[in-house]
Design a protein around this motif. Structure first.
Motif, PDB file in Angstrom:
ATOM      1  N   ASP A 504      32.546  50.161  33.675  1.00  0.00           N
ATOM      2  CA  ASP A 504      33.470  48.758  33.567  1.00  0.00           C
ATOM      3  C   ASP A 504      33.338  48.874  31.250  1.00  0.00           C
ATOM      4  O   ASP A 504      31.674  49.238  30.944  1.00  0.00           O
ATOM      5  CB  ASP A 504      32.238  47.265  33.688  1.00  0.00           C
ATOM      6  N   HIS A 505      34.180  48.936  30.565  1.00  0.00           N
ATOM      7  CA  HIS A 505      33.778  49.021  29.364  1.00  0.00           C
ATOM      8  C   HIS A 505      34.400  47.333  29.127  1.00  0.00           C
ATOM      9  O   HIS A 505      35.372  46.544  29.170  1.00  0.00           O
ATOM     10  CB  HIS A 505      35.457  49.567  28.906  1.00  0.00           C
ATOM     11  N   SER A 506      33.052  47.316  27.771  1.00  0.00           N
ATOM     12  CA  SER A 506      33.469  46.092  26.596  1.00  0.00           C
ATOM     13  C   SER A 506      34.758  45.370  26.024  1.00  0.00           C
ATOM     14  O   SER A 506      34.934  46.325  25.304  1.00  0.00           O
ATOM     15  CB  SER A 506      32.971  45.036  26.646  1.00  0.00           C
ATOM     16  N   PRO A 507      34.914  44.579  25.965  1.00  0.00           N
ATOM     17  CA  PRO A 507      36.953  43.893  25.556  1.00  0.00           C
ATOM     18  C   PRO A 507      36.486  44.217  24.823  1.00  0.00           C
ATOM     19  O   PRO A 507      37.552  44.718  23.498  1.00  0.00           O
ATOM     20  CB  PRO A 507      36.354  42.406  25.727  1.00  0.00           C
ATOM     21  N   SER A 508      35.025  43.653  23.259  1.00  0.00           N
ATOM     22  CA  SER A 508      35.101  44.481  22.235  1.00  0.00           C
ATOM     23  C   SER A 508      34.912  45.958  22.276  1.00  0.00           C
ATOM     24  O   SER A 508      35.017  46.369  21.150  1.00  0.00           O
ATOM     25  CB  SER A 508      33.797  43.889  21.689  1.00  0.00           C
ATOM     26  N   GLY A 509      34.643  46.725  23.247  1.00  0.00           N
ATOM     27  CA  GLY A 509      34.747  48.065  23.242  1.00  0.00           C
ATOM     28  C   GLY A 509      33.371  47.963  22.626  1.00  0.00           C
ATOM     29  O   GLY A 509      33.237  49.962  22.032  1.00  0.00           O
ATOM     30  N   THR A 510      32.678  47.765  21.998  1.00  0.00           N
ATOM     31  CA  THR A 510      31.242  48.726  21.970  1.00  0.00           C
ATOM     32  C   THR A 510      30.318  49.072  22.489  1.00  0.00           C
ATOM     33  O   THR A 510      29.325  49.560  22.870  1.00  0.00           O
ATOM     34  CB  THR A 510      30.154  47.335  21.297  1.00  0.00           C
ATOM     35  N   ALA A 566      20.383  47.853  46.944  1.00  0.00           N
ATOM     36  CA  ALA A 566      20.514  49.159  47.315  1.00  0.00           C
ATOM     37  C   ALA A 566      21.680  49.953  47.184  1.00  0.00           C
ATOM     38  O   ALA A 566      22.572  50.359  47.183  1.00  0.00           O
ATOM     39  CB  ALA A 566      20.386  48.994  49.174  1.00  0.00           C
ATOM     40  N   GLY A 567      21.480  49.725  45.730  1.00  0.00           N
ATOM     41  CA  GLY A 567      22.332  50.494  44.884  1.00  0.00           C
ATOM     42  C   GLY A 567      23.823  49.628  44.940  1.00  0.00           C
ATOM     43  O   GLY A 567      24.637  50.706  44.359  1.00  0.00           O
ATOM     44  N   LEU A 568      23.736  48.394  45.087  1.00  0.00           N
ATOM     45  CA  LEU A 568      25.729  47.743  45.314  1.00  0.00           C
ATOM     46  C   LEU A 568      25.319  46.091  43.719  1.00  0.00           C
ATOM     47  O   LEU A 568      24.249  45.575  43.655  1.00  0.00           O
ATOM     48  CB  LEU A 568      25.467  46.645  46.643  1.00  0.00           C
ATOM     49  N   TYR A 569      26.882  47.106  42.972  1.00  0.00           N
ATOM     50  CA  TYR A 569      26.123  45.943  42.240  1.00  0.00           C
ATOM     51  C   TYR A 569      27.510  45.569  41.462  1.00  0.00           C
ATOM     52  O   TYR A 569      28.550  46.291  41.641  1.00  0.00           O
ATOM     53  CB  TYR A 569      25.443  47.606  40.192  1.00  0.00           C
ATOM     54  N   ASP A 570      27.484  44.182  41.124  1.00  0.00           N
ATOM     55  CA  ASP A 570      28.484  43.997  40.219  1.00  0.00           C
ATOM     56  C   ASP A 570      28.550  43.349  38.620  1.00  0.00           C
ATOM     57  O   ASP A 570      27.682  43.055  37.879  1.00  0.00           O
ATOM     58  CB  ASP A 570      29.226  42.509  40.734  1.00  0.00           C
ATOM     59  N   VAL A 571      29.474  44.098  38.014  1.00  0.00           N
ATOM     60  CA  VAL A 571      29.440  44.490  36.217  1.00  0.00           C
ATOM     61  C   VAL A 571      30.518  43.381  35.639  1.00  0.00           C
ATOM     62  O   VAL A 571      31.501  43.867  35.989  1.00  0.00           O
ATOM     63  CB  VAL A 571      29.035  45.408  35.473  1.00  0.00           C
ATOM     64  N   ALA A 581      27.216  40.564  32.140  1.00  0.00           N
ATOM     65  CA  ALA A 581      25.788  39.904  33.773  1.00  0.00           C
ATOM     66  C   ALA A 581      26.017  41.080  34.591  1.00  0.00           C
ATOM     67  O   ALA A 581      26.755  41.851  34.844  1.00  0.00           O
ATOM     68  CB  ALA A 581      26.838  39.053  34.138  1.00  0.00           C
ATOM     69  N   ILE A 582      24.961  41.443  34.805  1.00  0.00           N
ATOM     70  CA  ILE A 582      25.082  42.520  36.079  1.00  0.00           C
ATOM     71  C   ILE A 582      24.729  41.874  37.249  1.00  0.00           C
ATOM     72  O   ILE A 582      23.130  41.268  37.467  1.00  0.00           O
ATOM     73  CB  ILE A 582      24.233  43.750  35.924  1.00  0.00           C
ATOM     74  N   ALA A 583      24.993  41.450  38.669  1.00  0.00           N
ATOM     75  CA  ALA A 583      24.662  41.635  39.527  1.00  0.00           C
ATOM     76  C   ALA A 583      23.862  42.408  40.486  1.00  0.00           C
ATOM     77  O   ALA A 583      25.010  43.563  41.274  1.00  0.00           O
ATOM     78  CB  ALA A 583      25.881  40.521  40.405  1.00  0.00           C
ATOM     79  N   GLU A 584      22.798  42.372  41.309  1.00  0.00           N
ATOM     80  CA  GLU A 584      22.172  43.890  42.035  1.00  0.00           C
ATOM     81  C   GLU A 584      22.315  43.098  43.228  1.00  0.00           C
ATOM     82  O   GLU A 584      21.590  41.868  43.633  1.00  0.00           O
ATOM     83  CB  GLU A 584      20.589  43.437  41.285  1.00  0.00           C
ATOM     84  N   VAL A 609      26.141  37.260  45.913  1.00  0.00           N
ATOM     85  CA  VAL A 609      27.342  37.009  45.080  1.00  0.00           C
ATOM     86  C   VAL A 609      28.552  38.019  45.253  1.00  0.00           C
ATOM     87  O   VAL A 609      28.413  39.325  45.729  1.00  0.00           O
ATOM     88  CB  VAL A 609      26.222  38.263  43.836  1.00  0.00           C
ATOM     89  N   ASN A 610      29.699  37.672  44.930  1.00  0.00           N
ATOM     90  CA  ASN A 610      31.024  38.403  45.261  1.00  0.00           C
ATOM     91  C   ASN A 610      32.353  38.745  44.122  1.00  0.00           C
ATOM     92  O   ASN A 610      32.639  37.540  44.467  1.00  0.00           O
ATOM     93  CB  ASN A 610      31.577  38.655  46.458  1.00  0.00           C
ATOM     94  N   GLY A 611      32.052  39.152  42.888  1.00  0.00           N
ATOM     95  CA  GLY A 611      32.397  38.697  41.970  1.00  0.00           C
ATOM     96  C   GLY A 611      31.649  37.640  41.413  1.00  0.00           C
ATOM     97  O   GLY A 611      31.380  36.786  41.315  1.00  0.00           O
ATOM     98  N   MET A 612      32.215  37.968  39.859  1.00  0.00           N
ATOM     99  CA  MET A 612      31.972  37.727  38.595  1.00  0.00           C
ATOM    100  C   MET A 612      32.929  36.959  37.333  1.00  0.00           C
ATOM    101  O   MET A 612      33.204  38.400  37.220  1.00  0.00           O
ATOM    102  CB  MET A 612      30.352  37.782  37.101  1.00  0.00           C
ATOM    103  N   THR A 613      33.050  36.173  36.895  1.00  0.00           N
ATOM    104  CA  THR A 613      33.739  35.938  35.740  1.00  0.00           C
ATOM    105  C   THR A 613      33.329  35.650  34.940  1.00  0.00           C
ATOM    106  O   THR A 613      32.298  34.138  34.822  1.00  0.00           O
ATOM    107  CB  THR A 613      35.582  35.874  35.330  1.00  0.00           C
ATOM    108  N   PHE A 614      33.075  35.652  32.681  1.00  0.00           N
ATOM    109  CA  PHE A 614      33.195  34.673  32.007  1.00  0.00           C
ATOM    110  C   PHE A 614      34.215  33.908  32.041  1.00  0.00           C
ATOM    111  O   PHE A 614      35.229  34.385  31.641  1.00  0.00           O
ATOM    112  CB  PHE A 614      33.139  35.577  30.667  1.00  0.00           C
TER     113      PHE A 614
END
Length: 693
Positions: A504-510, A566-571, A581-584, A609-614
């Motif tokens: 997952d790349h940040s929109p700013s590219g940083t 158990a290794g399931l993440y959303d970023v 934001a990181i959902a574990e 949690v199933n999906g995130m957005t700012f």
């Protein structure tokens, strides 16, 4: 395989039924042909089970989780419809006998075959456990045999039927002969419970009968808890020592699947030229493959589509059926880093036909068909990409109309900041421009042989549109981070020393967020591109790398911290790239301020949690929640200044919230009903403006 009877269906969902493979307590299993001419084992659930809304909710949740299992030792989940009067799930068809049938017909296996069997089962459990599942019913009947290694089936479904299927008196959940002591005693089950069952399966293959007998059931359960099995058929050595430890009554005394893989893969395996299975079993597999060819060639294909050429004159290659891209190719590749020769040269399973087919533009869907995998707005916000098990489609979301078919779906799909759509299908990356026309593609490097089979596993895009993808090499489990400037067709590769499941790349590219696979690097604070070796014993984790310095600025969970998911993440990154934001595991969310180098908030959602957005200005975070059929549970809206919930509990923020680029709407999915429904919300009031399914 049995011919169809007058009471059997000829079509299930979009699949053509070819023959009956078997039946069980949950339902019937059919051989089916998918719309892209692949073959699948299609399990159809009994109507009496399907009538339970609680069962449908559990089955739907477990199907979605099972689709996240990635590995060459578990047949890929191709598609599923867990709701409605006849729920079903389709997986890759393996044309081979079960371990139970093979041992019954041919007798016990030799030690060399047992070592490969144990190794393959351990690596299958690695994949299952990494996806947050426990098998809970590993037995010889749930292990299929193929030249490329053992294939574990029915993972994830055991949990779905718990509490629904009536158990017999004195019978614990699962199969008594292979159940662990803690299962029999009604205590908490853990991944170690599956290791106990694994040992029982290997012993069955070694001696021709279960380690604790088969009946009467009450006596079997007593022996499981208080007696020791006979290990005399296992020659002295490391395999016998491992199996003995797996059968320890105390789960804490058992080895992990990681340890089994590490020990067994370091020791000699059968010579490649002889294969890993006894000769009689190989002949049985040949029979299965002949039977498969006979059935599939005599039943005409319904609705076959024709290839379509691109503007360059090459034949277009479409994306594999959803949920199977990396898994199916992993299966073709064989037993990965350990097994070579015939195990890496599996028989043709129809993948080529899938790659060569294309989706015609007529017959656009009028509803959201198949399990939903992803939502993305186009750059101008006028259209919505909808990715499901039935394919990738483009919708005019205001008019609730599909406008274009874009090919079979892929788990790996993203859009670039300039509006291109990027899809990954195993060994191919495809770029579609803003008009959804193919403008570029990139194949993996040509393999030296099948043992060196390569495929892409993850994809993201930088702010300038450069595509980053992870290329995996099967033989040595090597990983490359490939940067592809698709406009100039230039590539740059950097080595990775840990498995990578997502980018997952940040929109700013940083910053770049990397979701790592099982195992950890010696120095967890080093960037993924550095030279470090993997060590066993760690759950998956996410590292966030500064793209300029290549330093790791965040690891979640921290080194030594126990993973809850158990290794399931959303970023998700904020629009300006300052927050991540990181959902574990769906159970907690960390919001990290990358500019201040500190944890801003640790959130505890009320739903899974199933999906995130700012929000567009980064002031709010929307976290979706998995819904339940009987009482839908909504996600949350979080105030990022205070860390408090603004709205939660009974909101309509269901699954995969996706914000319009101009904040015109917030779309969410509701999969608790028979057909997935897309709900469009006013971002300010979270009220329903319209919806379609």
């Amino acid at each position: 395989m049995q011919p169809l009877t007058s009471t059997d269906p000829t079509e299930i969902g979009p699949h053509q039924v070819l023959g009956r493979l078997g039946a069980g307590g949950m339902g019937a299993v059919y051989l089916a042909r998918t719309p892209d001419r692949r073959l699948a084992a299609l399990k159809v659930i009994h109507r009496e089970l399907a009538a339970s809304s609680d069962f449908q909710a559990r089955f739907g949740r477990e199907v979605r989780t099972a689709q996240m299992v990635r590995g060459p030792y578990t047949p890929a989940v191709i598609a599923a419809e867990p709701y409605g009067p006849t729920p079903w799930m389709a997986t890759e068809y393996v044309p081979g006998p079960t371990l139970k049938a093979a041992v019954t017909a041919n007798g016990p296996f030799p030690e060399t075959s047992l070592r490969v069997l144990a190794l393959g089962l351990a690596q299958a459990l690695q994949s299952v456990h990494a996806a947050g599942l426990m098998h809970r019913d590993l037995k010889p009947g749930n292990v299929l045999l193929s030249p490329r290694g053992p294939q574990v089936i029915d993972f994830g479904i055991a949990r779905a039927v718990e509490g629904t299927v009536l158990t017999k008196t004195g019978q614990a959940f699962g199969t008594p002969a292979y159940a662990s002591p803690e299962t029999v005693l009604g205590r908490e089950q853990t991944p170690a419970s599956d290791l106990f069952s694994l040992a029982g399966v290997v012993l069955y293959a070694a001696q021709g009968h279960p380690p604790f007998g088969t009946k009467p059931a009450a006596d079997v359960l007593t022996r499981v808890v208080s007696s020791e099995p006979d290990l005399s058929n296992l020659p002295p050595g490391s395999l016998r020592e491992l199996i003995t430890r797996c059968l320890a009554k105390d789960p804490a005394d058992r080895p992990t699947a990681d340890e089994l893989v590490r020990v067994l893969s370091a020791e000699p395996l059968p010579p490649a030229e002889h294969g890993w299975l006894p000769a009689n079993v190989h002949r049985s597999i040949d029979f299965h493959q002949h039977e498969l060819h006979t059935v599939s060639s005599t039943v005409p294909t319904l609705g076959a589509s024709l290839p379509q050429t691109t503007a360059t004159g090459r034949r277009a290659r479409t994306w594999l059926v959803a949920g199977a891209a990396t898994m199916a190719l992993g299966l073709v590749a064989g037993l990965g880093t350990v097994l070579h020769g015939p195990w890496g040269n599996a028989a043709d399973d129809g993948t080529d036909a899938a790659e060569e087919s294309t989706t015609e533009q007529e017959n656009l869907p009028d509803s959201i068909e198949g399990t939903l995998y992803g939502l993305e707005f186009t750059e101008d916000g006028d259209s919505l990409f909808v990715q499901t098990a039935q394919g990738l489609t483009l919708w005019d979301w205001r008019e609730s109309e599909a406008t274009r078919n874009l090919g079979d779906a892929s788990l790996n799909f993203t859009t670039t900041p300039s509006g291109e759509a990027v899809g990954v299908s195993g060994d191919l990356i495809v770029v579609l421009d803003q008009n959804q026309e193919q403008v570029a593609d990139l194949l993996v490097d040509e393999p030296d042989n099948m043992d060196n089979f390569r495929f892409y596993e993850a994809v993201t895009a930088t702010p300038d549109g450069t595509i980053l993808a992870v290329q995996r090499t099967v033989e040595h489990d090597e990983y490359l981070l490939r940067e592809w400037d698709w406009r100039s067709d230039e590539t740059t590769d950097r080595e990775l020393d840990a498995p990578v499941h997502a980018l997952d790349h940040s929109p700013s590219g940083t910053h770049l967020a990397i979701t790592h696979g099982a195992g950890e690097m010696d120095d967890p604070d080093a960037p993924a591109e550095s030279e470090h070796t993997q060590t066993e014993g760690s759950a998956d984790y996410v590292s966030v790398v500064d793209t300029d310095s290549e330093d790791t600025v965040l690891r979640f969970p921290e080194e030594g911290e126990e993973s809850v998911g158990a290794g399931l993440y959303d970023v998700a990154f904020s629009p300006d790239g300052s927050l991540v934001a990181i959902a574990e595991g769906g159970e907690r969310v960390l919001v990290y301020d990358l500019e201040e180098d500190e944890v801003l908030h640790e959130l505890t959602p009320r739903g899974l949690v199933n999906g995130m957005t700012f929000d567009n200005d980064g002031t709010y975070l929307f976290t979706g929640a998995v819904t339940r059929a009987t009482s839908p549970v909504g996600g949350s809206q979080w105030d990022l200044e205070t860390g408090e919930e603004v709205e939660s509990g009974n909101t309509l923020i269901y699954e995969q919230p996706t914000l319009h680029p101009e904040r015109e709407t917030l779309v969410v999915a509701d999969s608790s009903v028979e057909e997935t429904t897309l709900i469009f919300l006013d971002p300010d009031t979270l009220t329903d403006t319209h919806q379609f399914n």
